[in-house]
Design an enzyme around this catalytic site. Sequence first.
Site: not given
Ligand code: SAH
Length: 411
Positions: A242, A263-264, A289-290, A314, A354
């Site tokens: 993420f 990230d997705s 997708n994470a 995150d 968060c």
């Molecule tokens: N760590 C980052 C903030 C993450 S916010 C920083 O410090 O800047 C959460 C992120 O998760 C977003 O960028 C969103 O695009 C991503 N996200 C949401 N669902 C997801 C999924 N299923 N798989 C991968 N990424 C995802």
Amino acid sequence: MPKPSSAPANSALPVVKLSSRGVARLKSGHPWVYRSDIAGADGVPPGAMVGVADSRGKFLGTALYSSSSQIAIRMISRSGAEVSDLPTLVGDRIRAALAYRREFVSKTDAYRIVFSEADFLPGLIIDRYNDVISVQILTQAMDAEPVRGALIETIVEELKPTGIVERVDARIRDLEQLPPRESGLLWSQKSSTIFSMNGAGANAVRFHYDGLAGQKTGAFLDQRENYAAAARYAHGKALDVFCYQGGFALHLAGKCSTVTGVDSSRPALEMADKNAALNGREVEWIEANAFDLLRDYAGSGRQPAQKYDIVVLDPPAFAKTKRDLDKAHSGYKELNLRALKMLGPGGIFVTCSCSFHVSAADFLEVVGHAARDAHKSLRLLESRSQAKDHPILLSVPETSYLKCLIFYVTG
Ligand code: SAH
């Protein structure tokens, strides 16, 4: 704040009366009163500044009223004297918020200047990204033209920015029954820039900022101190799950032999790649997708797990409301379990939540269950929260939402 007294003479404001439950809530120190605890608000216009009184008319302070939100009242003063002019109060409180940042925020030109209730300005968020300022207006009262004027004037006077942008959340305007509005420049010309954090000169980590794109107000400034903390323990092979525009990944890149960010969101990764180039770093970005990717990486009976020396998780808030809590807990557990399978003894695990509704104690418990199921033994190095420019006000639990735990994997 001075104690409330009896009703001020020559009250100029419309008055909202509270039920005894509403009064009790205010006495607990919380600035919100829900609509169900309002005993009378006849003829009070949307977004008005109001005097607040108990059912017998005893004056309790000054508040901002919303005619549509479930949170009908947000207190701005508990003084016995009414606030006479909202724009002046907004200017004064922005200056006070800046003074706090000047004292407690360092080594960055990007930080939150005003964090709504935590800075006694409910419904207003102001972030600084170097010379560009980003504003979010979340309530009827803060949307009023004189308030907008005061905030622009104060910011220009205090910070001399090259641009002020407004980021509009259409859903919030709809909920507040405010007319639709586009995101855009509020003042001057510039809406994009480069900001830096956690160091000076060549040591700082730099990011592109586009005030009219991206999530939140453009970056996740609340994680700034956690980036530096994670980097202090980083070594070897790193995985940032993420990763958005590379906040953790770029801080780890200076310490690690390889860094992979997942990230997705393709636009987020495109920006992350530009940020890597800006810092002269090599990072591998994977659009996925994470949950799926971690399932593959965590290995199955036949496939061995991928090994990393540091993993950062995150995810976005899984529990937006209390009703989502069960689902959120299982989402966090699954992610944490899979991430832990990729760490061996001596590894570093940085895991965040968060979600305000998931308490720090709950989150620790969920990670504990994930560790048990992954057959890992964890030692807690640091239990962290949000950066100091996102202050936590003890009387407003909602201001405390970010959890960031850093563990050492002992076995
Ligand atoms: N760590 C980052 C903030 C993450 S916010 C920083 O410090 O800047 C959460 C992120 O998760 C977003 O960028 C969103 O695009 C991503 N996200 C949401 N669902 C997801 C999924 N299923 N798989 C991968 N990424 C995802």
